[in-house]
Design a protein around this motif. Structure first.
Motif, PDB file in Angstrom:
ATOM      1  N   GLN A 218      31.782  34.207  48.624  1.00 40.03           N
ATOM      2  CA  GLN A 218      33.171  34.172  48.194  1.00 40.03           C
ATOM      3  C   GLN A 218      33.646  35.587  47.862  1.00 40.03           C
ATOM      4  O   GLN A 218      32.830  36.451  47.504  1.00 40.03           O
ATOM      5  N   ASP A 221      37.839  38.498  43.147  1.00 38.53           N
ATOM      6  CA  ASP A 221      39.264  38.676  42.873  1.00 38.53           C
ATOM      7  C   ASP A 221      39.446  39.961  42.070  1.00 38.53           C
ATOM      8  O   ASP A 221      39.012  40.049  40.915  1.00 38.53           O
ATOM      9  N   GLN A 222      40.049  40.963  42.710  1.00 43.59           N
ATOM     10  CA  GLN A 222      40.250  42.262  42.064  1.00 43.59           C
ATOM     11  C   GLN A 222      41.706  42.486  41.685  1.00 43.59           C
ATOM     12  O   GLN A 222      42.133  43.615  41.449  1.00 43.59           O
ATOM     13  N   SER A 223      42.480  41.377  41.601  1.00 41.82           N
ATOM     14  CA  SER A 223      43.898  41.514  41.256  1.00 41.82           C
ATOM     15  C   SER A 223      44.110  41.821  39.785  1.00 41.82           C
ATOM     16  O   SER A 223      45.180  42.270  39.381  1.00 41.82           O
ATOM     17  N   PRO A 235      43.716  34.045  37.076  1.00 41.35           N
ATOM     18  CA  PRO A 235      44.766  33.671  38.024  1.00 41.35           C
ATOM     19  C   PRO A 235      44.450  32.326  38.683  1.00 41.35           C
ATOM     20  O   PRO A 235      43.293  31.919  38.767  1.00 41.35           O
ATOM     21  N   SER A 238      41.143  31.185  40.978  1.00 42.28           N
ATOM     22  CA  SER A 238      40.002  32.063  40.689  1.00 42.28           C
ATOM     23  C   SER A 238      39.284  31.571  39.433  1.00 42.28           C
ATOM     24  O   SER A 238      39.896  30.933  38.562  1.00 42.28           O
ATOM     25  N   LEU A 252      35.196  37.951  38.389  1.00 42.78           N
ATOM     26  CA  LEU A 252      36.309  37.058  38.692  1.00 42.78           C
ATOM     27  C   LEU A 252      36.221  36.720  40.176  1.00 42.78           C
ATOM     28  O   LEU A 252      36.389  37.592  41.033  1.00 42.78           O
ATOM     29  N   GLU A 254      37.166  34.359  43.598  1.00 38.63           N
ATOM     30  CA  GLU A 254      38.104  33.448  44.250  1.00 38.63           C
ATOM     31  C   GLU A 254      37.391  32.137  44.589  1.00 38.63           C
ATOM     32  O   GLU A 254      36.244  32.138  45.054  1.00 38.63           O
ATOM     33  N   ASN A 255      38.091  31.035  44.373  1.00 38.91           N
ATOM     34  CA  ASN A 255      37.472  29.727  44.598  1.00 38.91           C
ATOM     35  C   ASN A 255      37.238  29.440  46.078  1.00 38.91           C
ATOM     36  O   ASN A 255      36.368  28.636  46.427  1.00 38.91           O
ATOM     37  N   ARG A 256      38.011  30.088  46.946  1.00 36.35           N
ATOM     38  CA  ARG A 256      37.893  29.831  48.382  1.00 36.35           C
ATOM     39  C   ARG A 256      36.528  30.289  48.878  1.00 36.35           C
ATOM     40  O   ARG A 256      36.114  31.419  48.639  1.00 36.35           O
ATOM     41  N   ASN A 299      38.597  42.326  55.067  1.00 35.25           N
ATOM     42  CA  ASN A 299      38.496  42.730  53.661  1.00 35.25           C
ATOM     43  C   ASN A 299      37.603  43.942  53.463  1.00 35.25           C
ATOM     44  O   ASN A 299      36.879  44.037  52.459  1.00 35.25           O
ATOM     45  N   ARG A 302      36.672  45.757  49.941  1.00 37.90           N
ATOM     46  CA  ARG A 302      36.664  44.830  48.809  1.00 37.90           C
ATOM     47  C   ARG A 302      35.231  44.380  48.495  1.00 37.90           C
ATOM     48  O   ARG A 302      34.316  44.571  49.296  1.00 37.90           O
TER      49      ARG A 302
END
Length: 853
Positions: A218, A221-223, A235, A238, A252, A254-256, A299, A302
């Motif tokens: 996965q 999440d770096q937002s 968020p 996530s 953190l 992402e669930n995807r 990506n 990332r």
């Protein structure tokens, strides 16, 4: 009865020969067996874990995990279906077994109903043959509110599927460890049994089995900074997960899911030459390689996370697209942990968490000691029984001993052919069978002696003795066989092994008594033409004893009443010393590495671990200790945590020879099954005796047997013996022996009632008890000789089990003489009831039967 046609002779000796030949490899070393010709049988008995070491682990599927996963999938399906149909909704949530959603626009209610209808479509299920199962049921409590509830059939189907999948995954994992002949099989509706013989590292096996091994790739999440997500709210889409480091690092995520473990085709441990660190190299299938390549291409720069069971193993940066479908998982691995992770990934993920609810592990050294003790006990028991029969019956004793040797050979041969597992209690079953097998010969020989004393020729006496003893032997052994069957049904592991050997021993005993023994007697009579019954110690006993048992019956009733009352008082005032089988907890046998143990020091060290009640006591010799830890409030998982703590604390000074852990779930079930086993045995035996005799006999037999059970329970309370599953097996064994003894006496009472219809009942019973007294004494003697050999030479593990049976033999003999028989007087048994029974069955009273010859 003493004539044998040629084909019968050949058949008898062929069966014996096959049994002996098949059993011979069990006496040889592996090198000798390998050197045997190919046409010779080479198969040996399967040794139980208590004899060769290994682990027995019972795992339970976490059903709540399956329900949660199914509800999560249902929410995702509802969300996707409504979005695709462009239907507005709100309040998508789930509680318990239900998920509900509210449709905003009333004009879209019908469209929503149509879009969601596929969720309730039935699915085919092999579990229910050609039928289908509806996993979800939809209802509409109010207009526009749709509720989907998991059905009981759906949960059962998912659980069954998960268990079956778990068996396959666990099988692949265990086979990767290189163990020999592991057993992985389904047990019940939601459990998996794993038995791995000869395992040297049981902790590694538990680690392998305890991980779900759900692997996902996965994006990180770096937002927003992870600390901000921890202090506030992550968020949407996530979740914060932690790494496997010490201390753990939050990420953190992402669930995807980009790629899941299902897309792996291979995983191998490897040593990274650049930094000399262990890693796990993996390879995806075509679909996984394509998806992983696209994700890394889109990506670059990332971070992406490699997640195993909701823990971040590593989170490297994508420096360039990974298009080859291969990669590495790096982390704080050593050679074994990298190898274990590769095993888990190759075997695949479990569908749900598995909880260890029962564990029984035996070290190889303890298994070797148990084998040696069993061999010594068996040899001593066999020697004592053989000597006893020689002294008592002389020439006939030689015949009985030949039949006994053949009997043991047939038992071992049958166990070998059936692939049955031989356990330490199983060895006890063989030894006990040696003592009880003599009983059939004793019944026959004593009957022959009576016929000879009545004036018949020796040939006629043997012929009539075998004929008339047949029903008695079958009835007596059938009751014991019923007990063995119940033991097998309700028992587990070693107890079941005891039941198997006892049951097979009963069948082979009846076979040898009425085929081999009879053939040997016929051969001896034809060759030697004896004129008199062979002399033995039995001639020093009164040939016609006149012990006034019935005069003492009231004394016997009073004594039994006082003892039973005393046991009731003990039950009310003294708690049972329950073993872990019934109360849960842990039992650990340890041995000091320097052969010098300190129970006080061990107790003090374990009390500092705050694991609850701890008991430590010396066990046997050579610095061995038994550690008992009480059941934990945290449930089954907490029991495993205790074992880990104890091993970490004592592992430097002590070897762990045996570990038994029974969680609260299993302990309650074992206690219930043990109680049911005793009740079922009573009911089954009562019905059998009623069918074969009359209701008065049936009730009398059960009352005397209940008396025996009460006394044995009193022994456990009075001596503070541990009460566990083996105790239930001991009680049932005593029940079988007592009923066996009672049936032999009842058979003679019935015969006397048919012969002497005018004689008072108490005199008839007294004659029957005296006529069977020699058999009662001799059978009890041979059984006790075998049991004492087991008690003194069989080792500490089964000593309390054997002790209870020894006491039970004395009590069972007493109750057969002073309770079972006199009970018939209380129930006012009448001789004329056998007139109707004889007429219905076509029987002829013995006194009216024509003499043969």
């Amino acid at each position: 009865m003493l004539y044998f046609s040629r084909w019968k002779t050949v058949a008898i000796w062929l069966v014996v020969l096959i049994g002996v030949v098949v059993s011979i490899p069990n006496l040889l070393s592996r090198e000798t067996i390998d050197a045997l010709p190919d046409w010779m049988p080479k198969r040996t008995m399967v040794l139980g874990l208590d004899l060769q070491g290994g682990s027995h682990i019972l795992l339970q599927v976490n059903q709540q995990d399956l329900i949660d996963d199914r509800l999560e999938a249902t929410r995702d399906t509802i969300r996707t279906a409504l979005r695709d149909a462009r239907i507005g909704y709100s309040g998508l949530s789930g509680t318990g077994r239900s998920v509900q959603v509210r449709i905003r626009d009333s004009a879209q209610f019908d469209a929503a109903r149509t879009a969601l209808q596929p969720l309730t479509a039935p699915i085919s299920s092999s579990l229910f043959a050609a039928t289908t199962v509806a996993e979800l049921a939809m209802d509409e409590p109010e207009p526009g509110l749709f509720r989907f509830t998991l059905t009981d059939e759906g949960v059962t189907y998912r659980t069954s599927s998960a268990v079956q999948q778990s068996v396959e995954v666990i099988g692949r994992r265990v086979n990767e460890l290189g163990t020999t002949e592991p057993i992985i099989q389904r047990q019940g509706t939601d459990r998996v049994l794993v038995q791995v013989p000869g395992l040297e590292d049981p902790q590694r096996l538990k680690d392998i089995l305890g991980q779900t091994a759900k692997l996902t790739f996965q994006m990180v999440d770096q937002s927003m900074p992870v600390r901000e997500a921890l202090n506030g709210r992550p968020p949407a889409g996530s979740t914060v997960l932690y790494s496997t480091d010490d201390p753990p690092v939050p990420y953190l995520i992402e669930n995807r899911v980009i790629v899941a473990g299902e897309n792996l085709t291979d995983a191998q441990p490897s040593l990274d030459q650049t930094n000399n660190q262990w890693t796990v190299s993996f390879r995806f299938d075509n679909q996984g390689a394509t998806r992983f390549g696209q994700a890394t291409q889109q990506n670059v720069g990332r971070l992406f996370a490699i997640i195993l069971d909701n823990q971040v193993v590593s989170a490297p940066q994508i420096r360039e697209p990974i298009l080859g479908g291969q990669g590495q998982i790096s982390g704080n691995f050593n050679a074994q942990s990298a190898s274990d992770l590769a095993v888990l990934l190759r075997a695949g993920a479990l569908p749900a968490d598995l909880t260890i609810v029962e564990e029984r592990t035996v070290g190889a050294s303890l298994g070797e000691d148990s084998i040696a003790a069993g061999e010594i006990a068996s040899a001593v028991a066999a020697l004592l029984v053989v000597i006893c029969m020689l002294v008592v019956y002389g020439t006939l004793g030689i015949i009985a001993n030949i039949a006994l040797i053949a009997n043991v050979g047939l038992i071992i041969g049958a166990l070998t052919l059936l692939g049955a597992t031989l356990t330490l209690p199983g060895i006890a079953g063989i030894v006990l069978t040696m003592g009880m097998a003599v009983d059939s010969n004793v019944i026959i020989f004593e009957r022959v002696r009576e016929e000879r004393r009545a004036g018949r020729s020796l040939v006629q006496s043997f012929d009539s003795g075998f004929q008339r003893a047949l029903a008695t032997v079958v009835d007596a052994n059938m009751t014991t066989f019923m007990v063995a069957a119940i033991l097998f049904y309700m028992g587990t592991g070693p107890v079941r092994g005891f039941a198997v050997t006892l049951g097979i021993g009963i069948l082979t005993t009846v076979f040898t008594a009425f085929t081999l023994t009879r053939w040997l007697v016929a051969f001896w009579v034809r060759r030697q033409r004896p004129k008199e019954f062979p002399k033995g110690l039995v001639h020093y006993l009164p040939l016609d004893p006149r012990v006034p048992f019935m005069k003492w019956r009231n004394v016997g009733f009073a004594l039994s009443g006082l003892i039973s009352l005393g046991v009731v008082v003990l039950v009310l005032t003294t708690p049972f010393n329950l073993g872990i089988d019934f109360r849960g907890g842990s039992l650990i046998e340890i041995q000091a590495k320097d052969q010098t143990s300190d129970a006080g020091d061990v107790r003090a060290r374990l009390n500092e671990l705050n694991v609850g009640e701890v008991q430590v006591q010396e066990f046997g010799d050579d610095g061995a200790l038994i550690v008992r830890v009480g059941t934990q409030e945290g449930g089954d998982n907490a029991e495993q945590t205790v074992i880990t703590k104890v091993q970490d604390e004592l592992g430097g000074d002590y070897d762990f020879r045996r570990v038994e852990v029974v969680g609260p779930t299993v302990s309650g079930e074992l206690a219930w099954s043990g109680t049911i086993g005793v009740i079922l045995s009573m009911i089954g035996l009562m019905i059998y005796v009623w069918f074969r005799f009359e209701w008065q006999f049936s009730v009398g037999a059960i009352i005397s047997t209940i008396h025996d059970v009460i006394v044995i329970v009193g022994v456990y309370l009075a001596f503070g013996l541990e009460f566990n599953l083996s105790s239930i097996a001991a009680i049932l064994t005593v029940v079988g022996y007592s009923i066996n003894d009672t049936v032999v006496i009842y058979d003679r009472i019935r015969e006397m009632l048919r012969r002497y219809k005018k004689m008072p009942l108490d005199e008839v019973i007294n004659i029957a008890l005296n006529q069977t007294l020699s058999r009662t004494i001799l059978t009890g003697l041979t059984v006790l000789l075998a049991l004492f050999a087991l008690y003194f030479f069989g080792g500490e593990v089964i000593s309390s089990f054997v002790f209870a049976i020894i006491v039970g033999v004395f009590v069972g003999t007493y109750s057969s003489l002073f309770i079972a028989g006199p009970m018939l007087i209380l129930f006012k048994l009448r001789p004329d009831i056998f007139d109707n029974a004889d007429a219905a069955k076509g029987d002829v009273p013995i006194s009216a039967q024509p003499s043969k010859g």
